[in-house]
Design a protein around this motif. Structure first.
Motif, PDB file in Angstrom:
ATOM      1  N   TRP A 175      42.375  -4.832  19.708  1.00  0.00           N
ATOM      2  CA  TRP A 175      43.377  -4.666  20.779  1.00  0.00           C
ATOM      3  C   TRP A 175      43.712  -3.186  21.014  1.00  0.00           C
ATOM      4  O   TRP A 175      43.672  -2.700  22.139  1.00  0.00           O
ATOM      5  CB  TRP A 175      44.647  -5.445  20.410  1.00  0.00           C
ATOM      6  N   ILE A 176      43.993  -2.461  19.936  1.00  0.00           N
ATOM      7  CA  ILE A 176      44.460  -1.071  20.107  1.00  0.00           C
ATOM      8  C   ILE A 176      43.326  -0.187  20.642  1.00  0.00           C
ATOM      9  O   ILE A 176      43.568   0.764  21.389  1.00  0.00           O
ATOM     10  CB  ILE A 176      45.101  -0.517  18.801  1.00  0.00           C
ATOM     11  N   HIS A 177      42.090  -0.550  20.318  1.00  0.00           N
ATOM     12  CA  HIS A 177      40.946   0.198  20.833  1.00  0.00           C
ATOM     13  C   HIS A 177      40.885   0.062  22.358  1.00  0.00           C
ATOM     14  O   HIS A 177      40.560   1.015  23.077  1.00  0.00           O
ATOM     15  CB  HIS A 177      39.666  -0.330  20.173  1.00  0.00           C
ATOM     16  N   ASN A 178      41.240  -1.111  22.822  1.00  0.00           N
ATOM     17  CA  ASN A 178      41.289  -1.366  24.253  1.00  0.00           C
ATOM     18  C   ASN A 178      42.402  -0.551  24.924  1.00  0.00           C
ATOM     19  O   ASN A 178      42.229  -0.052  26.039  1.00  0.00           O
ATOM     20  CB  ASN A 178      41.565  -2.863  24.421  1.00  0.00           C
ATOM     21  N   VAL A 179      43.530  -0.387  24.219  1.00  0.00           N
ATOM     22  CA  VAL A 179      44.668   0.373  24.764  1.00  0.00           C
ATOM     23  C   VAL A 179      44.242   1.816  25.079  1.00  0.00           C
ATOM     24  O   VAL A 179      44.693   2.412  26.045  1.00  0.00           O
ATOM     25  CB  VAL A 179      45.862   0.350  23.761  1.00  0.00           C
ATOM     26  N   LYS A 261      44.183  22.113  24.144  1.00  0.00           N
ATOM     27  CA  LYS A 261      43.687  21.803  25.483  1.00  0.00           C
ATOM     28  C   LYS A 261      43.154  20.393  25.704  1.00  0.00           C
ATOM     29  O   LYS A 261      43.005  19.970  26.836  1.00  0.00           O
ATOM     30  CB  LYS A 261      42.557  22.793  25.821  1.00  0.00           C
ATOM     31  N   ASP A 262      42.798  19.715  24.602  1.00  0.00           N
ATOM     32  CA  ASP A 262      41.994  18.498  24.805  1.00  0.00           C
ATOM     33  C   ASP A 262      42.757  17.193  24.741  1.00  0.00           C
ATOM     34  O   ASP A 262      42.142  16.126  24.807  1.00  0.00           O
ATOM     35  CB  ASP A 262      40.859  18.473  23.757  1.00  0.00           C
ATOM     36  N   ILE A 263      44.079  17.253  24.562  1.00  0.00           N
ATOM     37  CA  ILE A 263      44.799  15.991  24.335  1.00  0.00           C
ATOM     38  C   ILE A 263      44.762  15.083  25.575  1.00  0.00           C
ATOM     39  O   ILE A 263      45.147  15.484  26.666  1.00  0.00           O
ATOM     40  CB  ILE A 263      46.266  16.230  23.905  1.00  0.00           C
ATOM     41  N   GLU A 264      44.246  13.862  25.353  1.00  0.00           N
ATOM     42  CA  GLU A 264      44.184  12.869  26.433  1.00  0.00           C
ATOM     43  C   GLU A 264      45.261  11.809  26.254  1.00  0.00           C
ATOM     44  O   GLU A 264      45.771  11.264  27.221  1.00  0.00           O
ATOM     45  CB  GLU A 264      42.805  12.191  26.435  1.00  0.00           C
ATOM     46  N   TYR A 265      45.540  11.489  24.976  1.00  0.00           N
ATOM     47  CA  TYR A 265      46.536  10.456  24.679  1.00  0.00           C
ATOM     48  C   TYR A 265      47.511  10.930  23.616  1.00  0.00           C
ATOM     49  O   TYR A 265      47.093  11.539  22.622  1.00  0.00           O
ATOM     50  CB  TYR A 265      45.861   9.210  24.091  1.00  0.00           C
ATOM     51  N   PHE A 266      48.793  10.598  23.797  1.00  0.00           N
ATOM     52  CA  PHE A 266      49.784  10.676  22.721  1.00  0.00           C
ATOM     53  C   PHE A 266      50.139   9.239  22.390  1.00  0.00           C
ATOM     54  O   PHE A 266      50.669   8.520  23.254  1.00  0.00           O
ATOM     55  CB  PHE A 266      51.067  11.388  23.193  1.00  0.00           C
ATOM     56  N   LEU A 267      49.828   8.820  21.173  1.00  0.00           N
ATOM     57  CA  LEU A 267      50.163   7.451  20.771  1.00  0.00           C
ATOM     58  C   LEU A 267      51.304   7.501  19.777  1.00  0.00           C
ATOM     59  O   LEU A 267      51.202   8.154  18.729  1.00  0.00           O
ATOM     60  CB  LEU A 267      48.947   6.806  20.106  1.00  0.00           C
ATOM     61  N   ALA A 288      48.089  14.429  29.991  1.00  0.00           N
ATOM     62  CA  ALA A 288      47.904  13.486  28.875  1.00  0.00           C
ATOM     63  C   ALA A 288      48.696  12.205  29.133  1.00  0.00           C
ATOM     64  O   ALA A 288      49.732  12.236  29.790  1.00  0.00           O
ATOM     65  CB  ALA A 288      48.383  14.132  27.581  1.00  0.00           C
ATOM     66  N   LYS A 289      48.151  11.096  28.622  1.00  0.00           N
ATOM     67  CA  LYS A 289      48.861   9.813  28.759  1.00  0.00           C
ATOM     68  C   LYS A 289      49.715   9.600  27.512  1.00  0.00           C
ATOM     69  O   LYS A 289      49.220   9.800  26.392  1.00  0.00           O
ATOM     70  CB  LYS A 289      47.858   8.672  28.873  1.00  0.00           C
ATOM     71  N   ILE A 290      50.954   9.175  27.718  1.00  0.00           N
ATOM     72  CA  ILE A 290      51.840   8.894  26.572  1.00  0.00           C
ATOM     73  C   ILE A 290      51.960   7.378  26.423  1.00  0.00           C
ATOM     74  O   ILE A 290      52.296   6.687  27.388  1.00  0.00           O
ATOM     75  CB  ILE A 290      53.254   9.486  26.806  1.00  0.00           C
ATOM     76  N   ILE A 291      51.668   6.893  25.222  1.00  0.00           N
ATOM     77  CA  ILE A 291      51.785   5.446  24.980  1.00  0.00           C
ATOM     78  C   ILE A 291      52.843   5.213  23.902  1.00  0.00           C
ATOM     79  O   ILE A 291      52.743   5.770  22.802  1.00  0.00           O
ATOM     80  CB  ILE A 291      50.443   4.848  24.474  1.00  0.00           C
ATOM     81  N   ASN A 292      53.833   4.398  24.231  1.00  0.00           N
ATOM     82  CA  ASN A 292      54.806   4.009  23.219  1.00  0.00           C
ATOM     83  C   ASN A 292      54.397   2.643  22.690  1.00  0.00           C
ATOM     84  O   ASN A 292      54.073   1.742  23.465  1.00  0.00           O
ATOM     85  CB  ASN A 292      56.209   3.912  23.854  1.00  0.00           C
TER      86      ASN A 292
END
Ligand code: AMP
Length: 504
Positions: A175-179, A261-267, A288-292
């Motif tokens: 599931w989290i890989h899909n996120v 420079k490379d951050i795409e996601y903040f989980l 960057a995308k932020i995921i809570n």
């Protein structure tokens, strides 16, 4: 495919799987070394033995080798970080009671415990004789076998071991890989120690996607210039940390997309993500995308997620925890009654990532876990929350569990251990909150017959307590009273106690 098969499919890969300072390992090495150590474990414990094995250390590649070796040989592993006190390590070793434990760092423990030390591990993993011995028993892990046991603070003063099954972990990873878009070849940040279940997110996501896990040690995290240098050279694409750690990084002016420079996601997971933190990250890293995400260790890291856009930040009073993952149902309950949308009640998780219970602790297991009529496991989180428009929101806790800098702490754990110290007659640990309603410190209120010099006694209490609980659990401030206020049920009246402290 299950994650162990996926990891194994990378056994010829020369890509770096893990890096921490000078310490690194490729996928090929990780798979070879863990095969060798797994064969050693099988030789010494016997095929079919599934006893848990404790693994003590910090961010060394030998930790990963040991975790995977345990899984390959059918043994649950139990990670213990160097932040554990010797007493807590011995408590866990006593509960686990295995034939031997793996220590990747030095720590002198009672002689009754049989330790495979760093040198022993290195001798095994660099010895090619293991390549030619039988691999009977290797990779024999069933869905309901335990993959790992993570110990969390327990209100009685002894830690509780949460057992996560192989299938719990498989369901979670898929599931989290899909996120994060099912992408491969990324660089994940590892901030949390391996004894904290947040690290399961970065460790397994990274290995599952043939990415590189870039770890920063406790030492690096305490020194801004070293932290910044490490972050800069990491090329991290997928950031995994507590919001508190991001706050700490945000206090460095250089922490922005111009330098990192490379951050795409903040989980994020593990504690409240405030609007303030999210807004500052949006400003510094607009692309960057932020995921809570939200969840307890008892349901394999997390069970909800939401992409925190500018719109989400504007629309809601607080940042939502998001939507429930597939394979899981979340109910809001009060006294076993399921509440309607908008009503605040206990968050109850039912689904395929719910743990099979606390290790050798049927009393606590029965209190918090249950099985539904359809034979699915459920867990009563003790968190209070509500649903609105399909999103889950966090309100508060029902009990005396808090989060301090992402660390899960039972206030009762501090109190029980304080009560064992000479002179302490009664005590109460109280959290102090900041303007965002996050716990910023703990104050211990103590009744003692031993206070001659307050300053000296506080020093003594801190030193003594530190022998039994991790340093992050030691209260910052101590206050002394002649007696603690009690309510009609004979329990400490925490509200009244707060008032007394405020009036002092
Ligand atoms: P742990 O088992 O250490 O992951 O801690 C689980 C607890 O942390 C939950 O029961 C919540 O109280 C809290 N928690 C986890 N994620 C969040 C979140 N996104 N927002 C607020 N609280 C959270």
């Amino acid at each position: 495919m299950k994650y162990l098969e996926i990891f194994n499919s990378y056994k010829h890969s020369e890509k770096i799987a893990y890096i921490c300072g000078e310490n690194s390992v490729t996928y090929k090495e990780l798979m070879l070394y863990s095969d060798r150590l797994a064969k050693y474990i099988l030789q010494n414990c016997g095929v079919g033995n599934k006893d848990a094995i404790s693994v003590y250390g910090h961010k060394d590649f030998l930790m990963l080798v040991s975790f995977i070796a345990c899984t390959k040989s059918g043994h649950p592993y139990c990670p213990m970080d160097i932040s554990f006190t010797k007493n807590r390590v011995e408590d866990v070793l006593d509960i686990i009671n295995s034939k031997f434990s793996i220590f990747t760092e030095d720590l002198v423990v009672d002689e009754k415990f049989n330790i495979l030390n760093r040198k022993n591990i290195l001798d095994i993993i660099y010895d090619d004789k293991y390549d030619n011995i039988s691999d009977e028993g290797l990779y024999e892990i069933d869905s309901e076998d335990i993959a790992y046991i993570i110990f969390t603070s327990g209100s009685t003063g002894k830690p509780k071991g949460v057992q996560i099954t192989y299938d719990n972990l498989n369901n979670y990873i898929r599931w989290i890989h899909n996120v994060v878009g099912n992408e491969k070849n990324k660089v994940y940040l590892n901030q949390a120690p391996f004894s904290f279940d947040l690290s399961v997110m970065d460790l397994y996501l990274s290995l599952y996607s043939e990415s590189t896990l870039f770890a920063i040690t406790k030492e690096n995290q305490q020194d801004f210039s070293s932290l910044y240098e490490n972050l800069k050279k990491s090329n991290v694409t997928n950031w995994v940390s507590t919001p508190s750690f991001a706050d700490m990084c945000l206090s460095m002016r250089e922490f922005s997309c111009e330098n990192i420079k490379d951050i795409e996601y903040f989980l994020f997971c593990g504690e409240v993500l405030t609007k303030k933190t999210a807004k500052r990250l949006r400003e510094r890293f607009p692309n960057a995308k932020i995921i809570n995400t939200y969840g307890p260790t008892e349901s394999t890291v997390c069970v909800t997620d939401i992409l925190v856009t500018d719109e989400v930040i504007e629309k809601f009073g607080v940042i939502p925890l998001g939507k429930t993952k597939n394979g899981t149902i979340i109910e809001i309950r009060e006294d076993d009654k399921v509440l309607a949308d908008g009503e605040v009640g206990e968050i109850v998780i039912i689904g395929d990532t719910v743990s099979s219970g606390y290790y050798k602790n049927s009393v606590q297991t029965e209190k918090s876990f249950f099985i539904t009529e359809n034979n699915i496991r459920g867990y009563k989180t003790g968190d209070l929350g509500y649903f609105k428009d399909g999103n889950l929101f966090f309100s508060n806790r029902k009990d005396f569990q808090i989060k301090l800098n992402g660390y899960r702490i039972e206030l009762g754990d501090i109190e029980s251990n304080l009560l064992n110290i000479e002179g302490v007659i009664s005590c109460c640990a109280l959290p102090n909150y900041d303007s965002d309603n996050k716990v910023k410190s703990i104050t211990a209120v103590v009744v003692s017959n031993n206070v001659v010099n307050e300053k000296e006694y506080v020093k003594f209490l801190k030193e003594e307590l530190q022998k039994y609980v991790p340093s992050y659990m030691v209260p910052k401030k101590f206050k002394f009273l002649e007696k603690l206020p009690m309510n009609n049920n004979g329990k400490i009246d925490r509200k009244e106690l707060k008032k007394i402290l405020e009036s002092k």
